[in-house]
Design a protein around this motif. Structure first.
Motif, PDB file in Angstrom:
ATOM      1  N   LEU A   1       4.977  13.953   6.208  1.00 29.98           N
ATOM      2  CA  LEU A   1       5.255  12.879   7.163  1.00 29.98           C
ATOM      3  C   LEU A   1       6.322  13.379   8.129  1.00 29.98           C
ATOM      4  CD1 LEU A   1       5.395   9.922   4.626  1.00 29.98           C
ATOM      5  CD2 LEU A   1       3.490  10.546   6.109  1.00 29.98           C
ATOM      6  N   PRO A   2       6.208  13.052   9.415  1.00 22.51           N
ATOM      7  CA  PRO A   2       7.168  13.580  10.402  1.00 22.51           C
ATOM      8  C   PRO A   2       8.562  12.996  10.211  1.00 22.51           C
ATOM      9  CG  PRO A   2       5.705  11.981  11.420  1.00 22.51           C
ATOM     10  CD  PRO A   2       5.196  12.193  10.032  1.00 22.51           C
ATOM     11  N   LEU A   3       9.558  13.855  10.368  1.00 25.18           N
ATOM     12  CA  LEU A   3      10.957  13.443  10.265  1.00 25.18           C
ATOM     13  C   LEU A   3      11.577  13.328  11.658  1.00 25.18           C
ATOM     14  CD1 LEU A   3      12.085  15.755   7.337  1.00 25.18           C
ATOM     15  CD2 LEU A   3      11.666  13.296   7.249  1.00 25.18           C
ATOM     16  N   LEU A   4      12.505  12.410  11.818  1.00 24.70           N
ATOM     17  CA  LEU A   4      13.235  12.258  13.067  1.00 24.70           C
ATOM     18  C   LEU A   4      14.391  13.243  13.099  1.00 24.70           C
ATOM     19  CD1 LEU A   4      13.451   8.359  13.261  1.00 24.70           C
ATOM     20  CD2 LEU A   4      11.795   9.849  14.363  1.00 24.70           C
TER      21      LEU A   4
ATOM     22  N   VAL B   1       2.159   5.186   9.675  1.00 24.54           N
ATOM     23  CA  VAL B   1       0.692   5.267   9.517  1.00 24.54           C
ATOM     24  C   VAL B   1       0.354   6.083   8.266  1.00 24.54           C
ATOM     25  CG1 VAL B   1      -1.417   6.264  10.521  1.00 24.54           C
ATOM     26  CG2 VAL B   1       0.115   4.897  11.938  1.00 24.54           C
ATOM     27  N   GLY B   2       1.074   7.179   8.043  1.00 27.61           N
ATOM     28  CA  GLY B   2       0.839   7.991   6.851  1.00 27.61           C
ATOM     29  C   GLY B   2       1.167   7.239   5.577  1.00 27.61           C
ATOM     30  N   ILE B   3       2.272   6.518   5.594  1.00 26.59           N
ATOM     31  CA  ILE B   3       2.648   5.719   4.421  1.00 26.59           C
ATOM     32  C   ILE B   3       1.611   4.642   4.168  1.00 26.59           C
ATOM     33  CG2 ILE B   3       4.344   4.065   3.553  1.00 26.59           C
ATOM     34  CD1 ILE B   3       6.472   5.790   5.066  1.00 26.59           C
TER      35      ILE B   3
ATOM     36  N   ALA C   1      -1.509   4.702   4.782  1.00 25.25           N
ATOM     37  CA  ALA C   1      -2.732   5.289   4.220  1.00 25.25           C
ATOM     38  C   ALA C   1      -2.566   5.679   2.754  1.00 25.25           C
ATOM     39  CB  ALA C   1      -3.137   6.513   5.038  1.00 25.25           C
ATOM     40  N   LEU C   2      -1.339   6.020   2.333  1.00 27.21           N
ATOM     41  CA  LEU C   2      -1.134   6.566   0.998  1.00 27.21           C
ATOM     42  C   LEU C   2      -0.510   5.599  -0.001  1.00 27.21           C
ATOM     43  CD1 LEU C   2       0.086  10.098   2.067  1.00 27.21           C
ATOM     44  CD2 LEU C   2      -2.151   9.470   1.151  1.00 27.21           C
ATOM     45  N   LEU C   3      -0.022   4.451   0.451  1.00 31.02           N
ATOM     46  CA  LEU C   3       0.573   3.486  -0.455  1.00 31.02           C
ATOM     47  C   LEU C   3      -0.539   2.633  -1.056  1.00 31.02           C
ATOM     48  CD1 LEU C   3       3.257   2.360  -1.536  1.00 31.02           C
ATOM     49  CD2 LEU C   3       3.213   0.731   0.359  1.00 31.02           C
ATOM     50  N   HIS C   4      -0.785   2.771  -2.344  1.00 32.08           N
ATOM     51  CA  HIS C   4      -1.900   2.102  -3.034  1.00 32.08           C
ATOM     52  C   HIS C   4      -3.221   2.375  -2.307  1.00 32.08           C
ATOM     53  CE1 HIS C   4       0.916   0.131  -5.622  1.00 32.08           C
ATOM     54  NE2 HIS C   4       1.561  -0.362  -4.589  1.00 32.08           N
ATOM     55  N   PRO C   5      -3.583   3.649  -2.194  1.00 30.41           N
ATOM     56  CA  PRO C   5      -4.764   4.006  -1.401  1.00 30.41           C
ATOM     57  C   PRO C   5      -6.087   3.597  -2.050  1.00 30.41           C
ATOM     58  CG  PRO C   5      -3.916   5.926  -2.514  1.00 30.41           C
ATOM     59  CD  PRO C   5      -2.949   4.807  -2.792  1.00 30.41           C
ATOM     60  N   ASP C   6      -7.035   3.275  -1.203  1.00 30.85           N
ATOM     61  CA  ASP C   6      -8.414   3.092  -1.648  1.00 30.85           C
ATOM     62  C   ASP C   6      -9.308   3.826  -0.667  1.00 30.85           C
ATOM     63  OD1 ASP C   6      -8.222   1.343   0.500  1.00 30.85           O
ATOM     64  OD2 ASP C   6      -9.487  -0.171  -0.400  1.00 30.85           O
TER      65      ASP C   6
ATOM     66  N   ALA D   1      -9.172  11.535   4.039  1.00 30.50           N
ATOM     67  CA  ALA D   1      -9.320  11.366   5.486  1.00 30.50           C
ATOM     68  C   ALA D   1      -9.244   9.874   5.794  1.00 30.50           C
ATOM     69  CB  ALA D   1     -10.660  11.932   5.949  1.00 30.50           C
ATOM     70  N   CYS D   2      -8.273   9.492   6.602  1.00 29.34           N
ATOM     71  CA  CYS D   2      -8.081   8.084   6.944  1.00 29.34           C
ATOM     72  C   CYS D   2      -8.239   7.903   8.453  1.00 29.34           C
ATOM     73  CB  CYS D   2      -6.699   7.627   6.500  1.00 29.34           C
ATOM     74  SG  CYS D   2      -6.391   5.876   6.795  1.00 29.34           S
TER      75      CYS D   2
END
Length: 169
Positions: free
Chosen positions: A9-12, A28-30, A32-37, A74-75
């Motif tokens: 995930l990109p860092l500031l 957006v990455g979080i 997609a990956l938080l409790h993914p289905d 792939a999301c």
């Protein structure tokens, strides 16, 4: 370091222009990956009209926009496809299969496999590691065919469920 070590995930960075772009990309990455289905597992061709937030596990012969992303998630997002490489133990829910899918390093994605050493209910072990084989009864001075049939049926069921090993012949 410009990305997180686990999911890239990109860092500031201090003084960075347009921080909101990087922050939004991370969110957006979080998302997609938080409790993914996922909609499907082992899919090689991207769907023609995906909806925002839908995801798939890419197969072993990906085509189109998925080339080079074997086994990744792939999301689809408003900004196009986002990919996440799986990590050992990562689990997602497969909508099309109605069961969990877990990634095991060196093996890949496994559908519906649950690994553990035992099952407990209310602190009491009800299923443990497989035990050794139990021989089917033979011989004896008095043979009760009905009892013997019942014992054989129980042993066959235990073997079929993998709770005891098959008897050596």
């Amino acid at each position: 370091m410009t990305t997180t070590s686990r999911f890239a995930l990109p860092l500031l960075h201090a003084g960075q222009a347009q921080k909101e772009l990087f922050h939004n990309e991370a969110v957006v990455g979080i998302d997609a990956l938080l409790h993914p289905d996922v909609q499907g597992v082992g899919v090689d061709t991207p769907p023609a009209t995906p909806e925002n937030g839908q995801a798939w596990i890419v197969g072993h012969a990906p085509s189109g926009d998925w080339v080079g992303h074997t086994d990744e998630i792939a999301c689809w997002t408003a900004g196009g496809w986002r990919f996440a490489a799986p990590r050992a133990g990562m689990e997602v829910w497969a909508e099309s299969l109605d069961r969990p899918v877990r990634f095991r390093a060196g093996i890949g994605w496994q559908v519906g496999v649950i690994a553990g050493s035992r099952i407990e209910i209310d602190g009491i072990q009800v299923i443990g590691a497989r035990r050794g084989a139990v021989a089917t009864p033979t011989g004896g001075a008095i043979v009760d065919e009905q009892a013997r049939d019942a014992i054989e049926a129980i042993l066959d069921a235990l073997r079929a469920h993998g709770l005891i090993a098959s008897a050596e012949l």
